[in-house]
Design a protein around this motif. Structure first.
Motif, PDB file in Angstrom:
ATOM      1  N   ILE B 129       0.837  -1.202   0.000  1.00 54.07           N
ATOM      2  CA  ILE B 129       0.000   0.000   0.000  1.00 54.07           C
ATOM      3  C   ILE B 129       0.876   1.257   0.000  1.00 54.07           C
ATOM      4  O   ILE B 129       0.572   2.243  -0.658  1.00 54.07           O
ATOM      5  CB  ILE B 129      -0.937  -0.012   1.238  1.00 54.07           C
ATOM      6  N   GLY B 130       1.997   1.206   0.710  1.00 49.93           N
ATOM      7  CA  GLY B 130       2.902   2.353   0.743  1.00 49.93           C
ATOM      8  C   GLY B 130       3.427   2.704  -0.633  1.00 49.93           C
ATOM      9  O   GLY B 130       3.424   3.858  -1.047  1.00 49.93           O
ATOM     10  N   ARG B 131       3.870   1.684  -1.372  1.00 52.47           N
ATOM     11  CA  ARG B 131       4.388   1.947  -2.721  1.00 52.47           C
ATOM     12  C   ARG B 131       3.285   2.439  -3.639  1.00 52.47           C
ATOM     13  O   ARG B 131       3.487   3.354  -4.445  1.00 52.47           O
ATOM     14  CB  ARG B 131       5.002   0.672  -3.294  1.00 52.47           C
ATOM     15  N   ILE B 132       2.104   1.813  -3.539  1.00 52.49           N
ATOM     16  CA  ILE B 132       1.007   2.208  -4.435  1.00 52.49           C
ATOM     17  C   ILE B 132       0.594   3.656  -4.173  1.00 52.49           C
ATOM     18  O   ILE B 132       0.433   4.438  -5.115  1.00 52.49           O
ATOM     19  CB  ILE B 132      -0.199   1.261  -4.259  1.00 52.49           C
ATOM     20  N   THR B 133       0.452   4.033  -2.900  1.00 55.23           N
ATOM     21  CA  THR B 133       0.000   5.400  -2.634  1.00 55.23           C
ATOM     22  C   THR B 133       1.048   6.416  -3.099  1.00 55.23           C
ATOM     23  O   THR B 133       0.694   7.458  -3.640  1.00 55.23           O
ATOM     24  CB  THR B 133      -0.280   5.626  -1.132  1.00 55.23           C
ATOM     25  N   LEU B 134       2.327   6.107  -2.931  1.00 52.38           N
ATOM     26  CA  LEU B 134       3.350   7.052  -3.390  1.00 52.38           C
ATOM     27  C   LEU B 134       3.320   7.205  -4.902  1.00 52.38           C
ATOM     28  O   LEU B 134       3.352   8.313  -5.428  1.00 52.38           O
ATOM     29  CB  LEU B 134       4.740   6.578  -2.949  1.00 52.38           C
ATOM     30  N   GLU B 135       3.257   6.066  -5.616  1.00 47.92           N
ATOM     31  CA  GLU B 135       3.252   6.150  -7.078  1.00 47.92           C
ATOM     32  C   GLU B 135       1.944   6.732  -7.601  1.00 47.92           C
ATOM     33  O   GLU B 135       1.889   7.242  -8.711  1.00 47.92           O
ATOM     34  CB  GLU B 135       3.472   4.760  -7.699  1.00 47.92           C
ATOM     35  N   ALA B 136       0.893   6.632  -6.791  1.00 51.72           N
ATOM     36  CA  ALA B 136      -0.405   7.137  -7.251  1.00 51.72           C
ATOM     37  C   ALA B 136      -0.413   8.657  -7.338  1.00 51.72           C
ATOM     38  O   ALA B 136      -1.229   9.220  -8.061  1.00 51.72           O
ATOM     39  CB  ALA B 136      -1.517   6.663  -6.321  1.00 51.72           C
ATOM     40  N   ILE B 137       0.503   9.320  -6.627  1.00 48.13           N
ATOM     41  CA  ILE B 137       0.501  10.789  -6.652  1.00 48.13           C
ATOM     42  C   ILE B 137       0.737  11.317  -8.074  1.00 48.13           C
ATOM     43  O   ILE B 137      -0.107  12.024  -8.612  1.00 48.13           O
ATOM     44  CB  ILE B 137       1.550  11.360  -5.674  1.00 48.13           C
ATOM     45  N   PRO B 138       1.888  10.965  -8.720  1.00 53.09           N
ATOM     46  CA  PRO B 138       2.067  11.483 -10.088  1.00 53.09           C
ATOM     47  C   PRO B 138       1.006  10.962 -11.052  1.00 53.09           C
ATOM     48  O   PRO B 138       0.595  11.690 -11.948  1.00 53.09           O
ATOM     49  CB  PRO B 138       3.467  10.993 -10.472  1.00 53.09           C
ATOM     50  N   CYS B 139       0.564   9.717 -10.842  1.00 54.04           N
ATOM     51  CA  CYS B 139      -0.445   9.155 -11.749  1.00 54.04           C
ATOM     52  C   CYS B 139      -1.755   9.930 -11.653  1.00 54.04           C
ATOM     53  O   CYS B 139      -2.349  10.294 -12.671  1.00 54.04           O
ATOM     54  CB  CYS B 139      -0.683   7.676 -11.445  1.00 54.04           C
ATOM     55  N   SER B 140      -2.201  10.215 -10.430  1.00 53.16           N
ATOM     56  CA  SER B 140      -3.461  10.946 -10.258  1.00 53.16           C
ATOM     57  C   SER B 140      -3.354  12.355 -10.821  1.00 53.16           C
ATOM     58  O   SER B 140      -4.263  12.840 -11.497  1.00 53.16           O
ATOM     59  CB  SER B 140      -3.824  11.044  -8.780  1.00 53.16           C
ATOM     60  N   LEU B 141      -2.217  13.003 -10.529  1.00 52.47           N
ATOM     61  CA  LEU B 141      -2.041  14.350 -11.065  1.00 52.47           C
ATOM     62  C   LEU B 141      -2.026  14.296 -12.589  1.00 52.47           C
ATOM     63  O   LEU B 141      -2.499  15.213 -13.259  1.00 52.47           O
ATOM     64  CB  LEU B 141      -0.759  14.980 -10.528  1.00 52.47           C
ATOM     65  N   GLY B 142      -1.482  13.197 -13.143  1.00 48.63           N
ATOM     66  CA  GLY B 142      -1.509  13.019 -14.600  1.00 48.63           C
ATOM     67  C   GLY B 142      -2.929  12.964 -15.121  1.00 48.63           C
ATOM     68  O   GLY B 142      -3.222  13.519 -16.181  1.00 48.63           O
ATOM     69  N   VAL B 143      -3.808  12.303 -14.383  1.00 47.11           N
ATOM     70  CA  VAL B 143      -5.221  12.255 -14.787  1.00 47.11           C
ATOM     71  C   VAL B 143      -5.783  13.671 -14.839  1.00 47.11           C
ATOM     72  O   VAL B 143      -6.400  14.085 -15.823  1.00 47.11           O
ATOM     73  CB  VAL B 143      -6.050  11.406 -13.806  1.00 47.11           C
ATOM     74  N   GLY B 144      -5.539  14.437 -13.781  1.00 43.86           N
ATOM     75  CA  GLY B 144      -6.054  15.800 -13.718  1.00 43.86           C
ATOM     76  C   GLY B 144      -5.471  16.674 -14.812  1.00 43.86           C
ATOM     77  O   GLY B 144      -6.189  17.428 -15.465  1.00 43.86           O
ATOM     78  N   LEU B 145      -4.154  16.542 -15.032  1.00 44.78           N
ATOM     79  CA  LEU B 145      -3.503  17.360 -16.054  1.00 44.78           C
ATOM     80  C   LEU B 145      -4.017  16.996 -17.446  1.00 44.78           C
ATOM     81  O   LEU B 145      -4.297  17.867 -18.263  1.00 44.78           O
ATOM     82  CB  LEU B 145      -1.985  17.165 -16.004  1.00 44.78           C
ATOM     83  N   ALA B 146      -4.134  15.684 -17.693  1.00 47.60           N
ATOM     84  CA  ALA B 146      -4.587  15.241 -19.012  1.00 47.60           C
ATOM     85  C   ALA B 146      -5.972  15.796 -19.296  1.00 47.60           C
ATOM     86  O   ALA B 146      -6.243  16.309 -20.378  1.00 47.60           O
ATOM     87  CB  ALA B 146      -4.611  13.718 -19.079  1.00 47.60           C
ATOM     88  N   ASN B 147      -6.838  15.721 -18.324  1.00 42.87           N
ATOM     89  CA  ASN B 147      -8.198  16.194 -18.540  1.00 42.87           C
ATOM     90  C   ASN B 147      -8.262  17.710 -18.595  1.00 42.87           C
ATOM     91  O   ASN B 147      -8.990  18.273 -19.394  1.00 42.87           O
ATOM     92  CB  ASN B 147      -9.105  15.688 -17.411  1.00 42.87           C
ATOM     93  N   GLY B 148      -7.519  18.349 -17.731  1.00 42.39           N
ATOM     94  CA  GLY B 148      -7.658  19.791 -17.613  1.00 42.39           C
ATOM     95  C   GLY B 148      -6.940  20.563 -18.690  1.00 42.39           C
ATOM     96  O   GLY B 148      -7.473  21.529 -19.215  1.00 42.39           O
ATOM     97  N   LEU B 149      -5.729  20.122 -19.034  1.00 41.44           N
ATOM     98  CA  LEU B 149      -4.921  20.947 -19.925  1.00 41.44           C
ATOM     99  C   LEU B 149      -4.913  20.439 -21.357  1.00 41.44           C
ATOM    100  O   LEU B 149      -5.241  21.149 -22.286  1.00 41.44           O
ATOM    101  CB  LEU B 149      -3.480  21.015 -19.402  1.00 41.44           C
ATOM    102  N   LEU B 150      -4.558  19.163 -21.520  1.00 41.54           N
ATOM    103  CA  LEU B 150      -4.330  18.680 -22.873  1.00 41.54           C
ATOM    104  C   LEU B 150      -5.591  18.742 -23.726  1.00 41.54           C
ATOM    105  O   LEU B 150      -5.568  19.141 -24.867  1.00 41.54           O
ATOM    106  CB  LEU B 150      -3.809  17.244 -22.831  1.00 41.54           C
ATOM    107  N   ARG B 151      -6.698  18.335 -23.138  1.00 39.28           N
ATOM    108  CA  ARG B 151      -7.882  18.212 -23.967  1.00 39.28           C
ATOM    109  C   ARG B 151      -8.462  19.564 -24.344  1.00 39.28           C
ATOM    110  O   ARG B 151      -9.111  19.707 -25.358  1.00 39.28           O
ATOM    111  CB  ARG B 151      -8.942  17.388 -23.231  1.00 39.28           C
TER     112      ARG B 151
END
Lengths: 139, 311
Positions: B129-151
């Protein structure tokens, strides 16, 4: 009829267009989040400050080129991660053979994790004594 | 992700955009999210310090990290406004979109860590869970960035709102339309994007470290995942030009052919970078060379797919 229109309209501006598909993905997202947060909470509640505690079990011995490869399994039964875990195998002297030592280091052994290691001896490691010499607590 | 929602008072552009059924719309939105998570999460996915920090994270810290990421996603959501700046998004919509972005980030982090053999059942729940939550930070922000900026730059532009074969004429104006030149441009963009991401990861110890943990079956899984993610980014979750990619002439017209071609270019880019940094050398065993190239091939493919989106 007309009395019910006002709250309906207010609700529609809130959730207009949230289709079944969106509700399904929202539900799945909520489940995933709930599961992760649940696990974190359970960990939080269950974690005492029990320091790392290592349980070592010798596994199989393989002979190759005059060397004996002893596989072992080590489990961290504590609640904290141990790093730089140094494991030593000690063969006491018997008869003509002198004592023999072999060691290996694990970078990280997280709480409740199981890791495998191999120690190499020049003679059959029957009666080997396995123990942790040292480790570092988590920062 | 609920980007494509009928407005209370639909404009003509909105009406055209909503031709797709609700399930297809939701699927596209989710694929956008997954593509963004993989794109932005890849560099930190190949960072062993993140795995290690995950090993010794306390539950309190994990909780805090998830909360901070969620707040960041909310801010990102409110700031970029996802679709139309003039559209009013309800607070509850932002709150649930943030939840979904976080969940997608967690899923992508878990999938990719499992794929790279950096989490397994032997690791203990806390470390997993520790590794997943840490790696989830850039991944989640990627979701937000992809939706908010790129599109926002592309298909939400009312001028491109038709989303059909007709839109290609306008889009193609700035890029080469001749099949051969178009293919060359696509190949070049793929190679460039792949080289940039491969350049950042090739000299690191993560490549041999991950490669050493992957048996043949995992290498095959890695190939499948690379192809799938590349396909999703370019053909399914086309950030910039909906429909334009499939109608483009040249070698990249057929999605599967284009994906495989793109993967081949990305593997070549990965091999070049590995050779440049002497991670692979003449005389190395073939299995080592192949596994290194495939391990670096995943981020290279992501970079290549991103490069082609820029065209």
């Amino acid at each position: 009829m007309s009395a019910g229109t006002a709250p309906d309209a207010a609700e529609q501006t809130q959730d207009r267009g949230r289709s079944t598909a969106e509700w399904v993905s929202l539900l799945v997202a909520a489940l995933v989040l709930g599961a992760v947060i649940g696990v974190v909470l359970v960990l939080w509640l269950s974690v005492g400050n029990r320091p790392p505690h290592f349980v070592i079990e010798p596994d199989e011995v393989r002979q190759e080129g005059g060397q004996y490869y002893l596989t072992f399994t080590m489990r961290n039964a504590g609640n904290q991660t141990g790093s730089e875990v140094l494991v030593e195998g000690f063969l006491p002297a018997t008869g003509s053979d002198g004592e023999e030592r072999s060691a290996t280091t694990f970078d990280f052994v997280p709480a409740q994790a199981t890791v495998d290691g191999v120690l190499v001896f020049s003679r059959d490691p029957a009666g080997v004594q396995l123990r942790v010499l040292s480790y570092q607590p988590p920062d | 992700m609920n980007q494509r929602v009928a407005l209370p008072a639909p404009t003509s552009a909105t009406a055209v955009r909503d031709e797709r059924g609700p399930w297809a719309r939701e699927r596209d939105d989710l694929l956008h999210g997954f593509a963004g998570a993989f794109l932005f999460g890849a560099p930190l996915l190949y960072t062993m310090e993140v795995w290690w920090k995950g090993n010794s994270s306390s539950p309190g810290r994990m909780f805090l990290l998830l909360a901070i990421t969620y707040v960041a996603l909310l801010v990102l959501d409110r700031a970029t406004g996802f679709r139309d700046p003039d559209e009013k998004r309800s607070i509850s919509r932002s709150l649930t979109d943030g939840m979904e972005a976080l969940a997608i980030g967690l899923i992508v982090a878990a999938l990719s860590l499992a794929l790279l053999r950096q989490i397994s059942l032997d690791d203990g729940v806390a470390a997993i869970i520790g590794r997943i939550t840490l790696e989830a930070i850039p991944c989640s922000l990627g979701v937000g960035l992809a939706n908010g900026l790129l599109r926002n730059q592309g298909d939400d532009d009312p001028a491109n709102g038709t989303d059909g074969p007709g839109a290609e004429g306008q889009d193609g104006g700035s890029s080469p339309t001749h099949p051969m030149r178009r293919s060359l441009a696509e190949a070049g963009a793929t190679a460039l994007g792949a080289l940039i991401l491969a350049l950042a990861i090739a000299p690191t110890d993560e490549v041999p470290l991950v490669a050493s943990a992957l048996s043949e079956i995992w290498l095959l899984a890695l190939i499948a995942a690379s192809l799938l993610v590349s396909y999703i980014i370019v053909y399914e979750a086309d950030f910039v030009r909906k429909g334009g990619r499939r109608n483009a002439p040249g070698l990249f017209k057929e999605p599967w052919a284009g994906t495989i071609f793109s993967y081949t270019i990305s593997l070549a880019a990965a091999a070049v970078m590995l050779a440049f940094f002497k991670q692979i050398q003449p005389g190395d065993p073939p299995t080592q060379v192949v596994s290194y190239v495939l391990v670096l091939g995943l981020p290279a493919t992501l970079g290549g797919a991103a490069g082609r989106l820029a065209l």
